[in-house]
Design a protein around this motif. Structure first.
Motif, PDB file in Angstrom:
ATOM      1  N   HIS A 143     -74.645  70.564  68.964  1.00 15.91           N
ATOM      2  CA  HIS A 143     -74.438  69.137  69.271  1.00 15.91           C
ATOM      3  C   HIS A 143     -73.010  68.719  68.934  1.00 15.91           C
ATOM      4  N   LYS A 198     -70.490  69.938  71.444  1.00 10.60           N
ATOM      5  CA  LYS A 198     -70.620  69.197  72.706  1.00 10.60           C
ATOM      6  C   LYS A 198     -69.940  67.818  72.569  1.00 10.60           C
ATOM      7  N   LEU A 199     -70.185  67.172  71.446  1.00  9.93           N
ATOM      8  CA  LEU A 199     -69.643  65.819  71.258  1.00  9.93           C
ATOM      9  C   LEU A 199     -68.126  65.806  71.116  1.00  9.93           C
ATOM     10  N   VAL A 200     -67.553  66.896  70.582  1.00  9.29           N
ATOM     11  CA  VAL A 200     -66.089  66.920  70.424  1.00  9.29           C
ATOM     12  C   VAL A 200     -65.405  67.558  71.631  1.00  9.29           C
ATOM     13  N   GLY A 201     -66.166  67.822  72.655  1.00  5.76           N
ATOM     14  CA  GLY A 201     -65.585  68.417  73.862  1.00  5.76           C
ATOM     15  C   GLY A 201     -65.143  69.850  73.646  1.00  5.76           C
ATOM     16  N   SER A 242     -60.745  70.587  66.471  1.00  4.44           N
ATOM     17  CA  SER A 242     -59.496  70.028  65.946  1.00  4.44           C
ATOM     18  C   SER A 242     -59.314  68.567  66.357  1.00  4.44           C
ATOM     19  N   THR A 243     -60.062  68.124  67.363  1.00  5.53           N
ATOM     20  CA  THR A 243     -59.928  66.705  67.754  1.00  5.53           C
ATOM     21  C   THR A 243     -60.478  65.780  66.664  1.00  5.53           C
ATOM     22  N   LEU A 244     -61.280  66.333  65.743  1.00  5.10           N
ATOM     23  CA  LEU A 244     -61.801  65.502  64.650  1.00  5.10           C
ATOM     24  C   LEU A 244     -60.768  65.317  63.549  1.00  5.10           C
ATOM     25  N   ASP A 279     -64.363  62.867  79.017  1.00  3.27           N
ATOM     26  CA  ASP A 279     -63.371  63.706  79.700  1.00  3.27           C
ATOM     27  C   ASP A 279     -63.721  63.746  81.184  1.00  3.27           C
ATOM     28  N   GLU A 335     -67.124  65.003  82.504  1.00  9.28           N
ATOM     29  CA  GLU A 335     -68.056  65.127  81.375  1.00  9.28           C
ATOM     30  C   GLU A 335     -69.233  64.161  81.548  1.00  9.28           C
ATOM     31  N   PHE A 369     -71.233  60.199  69.420  1.00  9.74           N
ATOM     32  CA  PHE A 369     -70.197  60.626  70.360  1.00  9.74           C
ATOM     33  C   PHE A 369     -68.929  59.782  70.166  1.00  9.74           C
ATOM     34  N   ALA A 392     -67.198  60.704  67.086  1.00  7.14           N
ATOM     35  CA  ALA A 392     -66.503  61.986  67.240  1.00  7.14           C
ATOM     36  C   ALA A 392     -65.189  61.815  68.000  1.00  7.14           C
ATOM     37  N   ARG A 393     -65.149  60.849  68.915  1.00  7.49           N
ATOM     38  CA  ARG A 393     -63.940  60.660  69.720  1.00  7.49           C
ATOM     39  C   ARG A 393     -62.960  59.680  69.068  1.00  7.49           C
ATOM     40  N   PRO A 406     -61.120  59.748  66.261  1.00  9.85           N
ATOM     41  CA  PRO A 406     -59.804  60.275  65.845  1.00  9.85           C
ATOM     42  C   PRO A 406     -58.860  60.480  67.031  1.00  9.85           C
ATOM     43  N   ARG A 407     -59.428  60.858  68.160  1.00  8.77           N
ATOM     44  CA  ARG A 407     -58.610  61.057  69.364  1.00  8.77           C
ATOM     45  C   ARG A 407     -57.972  59.720  69.775  1.00  8.77           C
ATOM     46  N   LYS A 418     -55.158  58.824  67.432  1.00  7.23           N
ATOM     47  CA  LYS A 418     -53.918  59.569  67.702  1.00  7.23           C
ATOM     48  C   LYS A 418     -53.174  58.949  68.900  1.00  7.23           C
TER      49      LYS A 418
END
Lengths: 349, 256
Positions: A333, A336-339, A343-345, B97, B100, B111, B114-115, B117-118, B121
């Motif tokens: 999971h 999947k959630l971080v694509g 490292s995106t976290l 994405d 996606e 979700f 999780a996104r 931090p992106r 940035k």
């Protein structure tokens, strides 16, 4: 002191096991193992509960009883869909309604279950931990909470075809049926929160489950009528603070809601002749066998066939495999959630 | 310990309090002197000394040194005292994405977390375009908002791109803070969630201009806090942006 009862019962059970050929029923009074609990009475594994909180040694009702442990992996798990309607089929004429209630079971089993919401929360915790610590997180698996708790139901009532209603207030309850010869089960209705299953039920017996989404949508939470022997009620009476007052009001409302639904569903009050305890592991529906020879042979969970109302994560296995499978699910999971890129976290720019 | 009970009584109940009082008074004097030369801050940076080449007489806040002073005392280093706080509203679809699929509804808020931090940035990149020479993400998280939107909160630390400026020579200086609304017109800005980033970028640029203006008139200026928040416009699917900037500067103390 708290565990003395459990130790005494365990010692009695081990003694009994040692005499497998001639099963000996402990001589002490099982009623001494009845204890007050927050929401009713509780007893310890090895003690079976009959009507009106009457307690018996499990060996009085079954022969060949062995305590369940993590090695008792069932043969099959049959995942079934919970019902869509808010009401079970009504008891037919001539059927006798038998109601069993447990607040929570006690005996852990090697059947592990976690809801989608639980898994989502663990994935969330994993991600938040990773953001702060920047490394892989230790396992979020929980043997204690995910292990389904076994509750034996020994049915000896042969007076009429039975419509059995099994109610559990908390989640992850695995009912284990043991029927005496001559018992006719017409229907089984199972109500609970979270994972809810029944072991050792014949394929021919109709069974309906109401749990998770169906129970939420219908507002069905099995709740007993608050009584004076509840520690919670006693505290509420002694402490006049608004916290207890509000909690008591909420409890009464929950009970009223459940009682109304129950009577509409089964045409009888929920509290009438219910066999139940807040915390217990075995229940007897019907009279105790008159002779030792008339006792049903205990059907263990080991190699049993189990029906379980659907959950996201269900597995019947040993503890190590459960942890491994669980963690693989969480990692899947997360990725999947971080694509696909952990490292995106990272907060490093 | 052997001795006259009367002596022991005087030693414990009279002598010790006197010695303790003297030590405390000495300690207090040392601390007052230290504020002017090397000020110890409280709070989260309590143990970290803040060195300033300026003698400033009004920089002690309620519990610690004022954040703005700490920020201007060390303009070339990343610090928690110089930060941008953003609370933005995002639609889940804007975080996907290309190609996606949407996550399971039970995992939707995870979700977004999780996104987050992106997104933070990306916000740092906007800061680098406008007011920062460096930027790091201190924290980025998310939660559910309204109408299918999610709130993403982020805290960014930065080094300001423009120089601090000049401080007039003097024995002592006085410290000043200014808080200005963003945008300076005081009106909220409307934008669709997907284009709100550009509007925030414009606000950061406005903050940098305000500091430049102050630098022109007072000789120096530090941006030590920018805060931008968005809330869903209940009448449309847009979001409303507003915020403020906090600036600090030093002046020669009057009367010296």
């Amino acid at each position: 002191m708290k565990h003395l009862g459990a130790i005494a019962v365990l010692a009695a059970s081990l003694f009994t096991l040692g005499c497998a050929e001639e099963e000996i029923i402990p001589q002490s009074d099982p009623n001494q193992f009845l204890r007050s609990d927050i929401r009713g009475f509780k007893t310890t594994p090895g003690i079976a509960v009959g009507p009106a909180h009457e307690l018996h040694w499990i060996q009085e009702a079954v022969q060949g009883y062995t305590p369940t442990d993590f090695k008792d992996v069932p043969a099959t798990l049959n995942i079934v869909s919970p019902m869509i309607s808010c009401y079970f089929r009504e008891p037919a004429e001539g059927e006798k309604l038998a109601k069993v209630y447990v607040g929570r079971g006690q005996v852990r089993t090697p059947v592990f279950a976690a809801s989608k919401q639980t898994i989502a929360k663990r994935v969330e915790d994993w991600i938040e931990h990773y953001k702060v610590r920047g490394n892989r997180v230790t396992s979020r698996a929980s043997v204690n909470s995910d292990s389904m708790k076994l509750v034996d139901v020994i049915v000896t009532d042969t007076s009429a075809p039975l419509y059995l209603v099994l109610q559990a207030e908390t989640g992850n309850t695995l009912w284990n049926l043991n029927l005496t010869e001559g018992v006719e089960l017409a229907h089984v209705a199972v109500i609970g929160q979270g994972a809810t299953g029944v072991a050792n039920i014949d394929e021919s017996i109709p069974i309906e489950f109401m749990n998770n989404q169906a129970a939420d949508e219908c507002g069905v939470i099995p709740v007993r009528k608050p009584a004076d022997h509840w520690l919670f009620v006693q505290r509420a009476k002694a402490d006049k603070s608004s916290v207890y007052k509000d909690a008591m009001k909420k409890n009464k409302e929950m009970y009223k809601k459940y009682a109304t639904w129950f009577e509409r569903s089964f045409n009888v009050p929920s509290e009438k002749s219910v066999i139940g305890l807040n915390e217990a592991s075995h229940f007897i529906v019907g009279p105790l066998p008159e002779t030792m020879g008339a006792r049903v042979t205990y059907k263990p969970l080991k190699d049993a066939h189990v029906k379980i109302a659907s959950e996201t994560f269900i597995i019947a296995t040993n503890k190590a495999t459960y942890v491994k499978e669980h963690d693989a699910l969480i990692s899947g999971h997360v990725m999947k959630l971080v694509g696909g890129d952990l490292s995106t976290l990272s907060t490093d720019s | 310990m052997r001795g006259n009970p009367l002596k022991i009584f005087f030693a414990v109940f009279i002598g010790l309090p006197i010695v303790a009082t003297v030590i405390l008074q000495l300690f207090g004097t040392v601390m007052m002197v230290s504020v002017a030369h090397q000020v110890q801050s409280g709070g989260s940076d309590a143990d970290r000394p803040v060195k300033s080449k300026y003698k400033v007489d009004n920089v002690q806040g309620d519990r610690s040194l004022r954040a703005g002073f700490k920020a201007l005392s060390n303009v070339s280093a990343l610090s928690e005292d110089r930060q941008v706080s953003v609370s933005t509203q995002v639609a889940l679809k804007d975080l996907l994405d290309p190609g996606e699929a949407k996550p399971d509804p039970d995992f939707a808020h995870v979700f977004v977390k999780a996104r987050a931090p992106r997104l933070a940035k990306e916000e740092c990149a906007r800061l680098r375009k406008t007011l920062a020479s460096e930027c790091v993400v201190e924290r980025a998280t998310a939660g559910k908002a309204y109408d299918g939107l999610y709130r993403v909160s982020m805290t960014l630390n930065f080094i300001q791109r423009d120089s601090f400026g000049e401080v007039e020579q003097a024995d002592t200086h006085s410290y000043h803070e200014i808080r200005e609304r963003l945008p300076i017109s005081g009106r909220t800005i409307k934008a669709m969630p997907a284009s709100a980033g550009k509007k925030r970028e414009a606000l950061y640029a406005e903050a940098a201009r305000l500091c430049s203006k102050l630098r022109a008139s007072e000789g120096n200026c530090a941006i030590y806090h920018v805060q931008v928040s968005e809330r869903a416009d209940r009448k449309s699917s847009a979001v409303e942006l507003s915020g403020h900037v906090r600036l600090s500067f030093l002046q020669k103390s009057a009367g010296f």
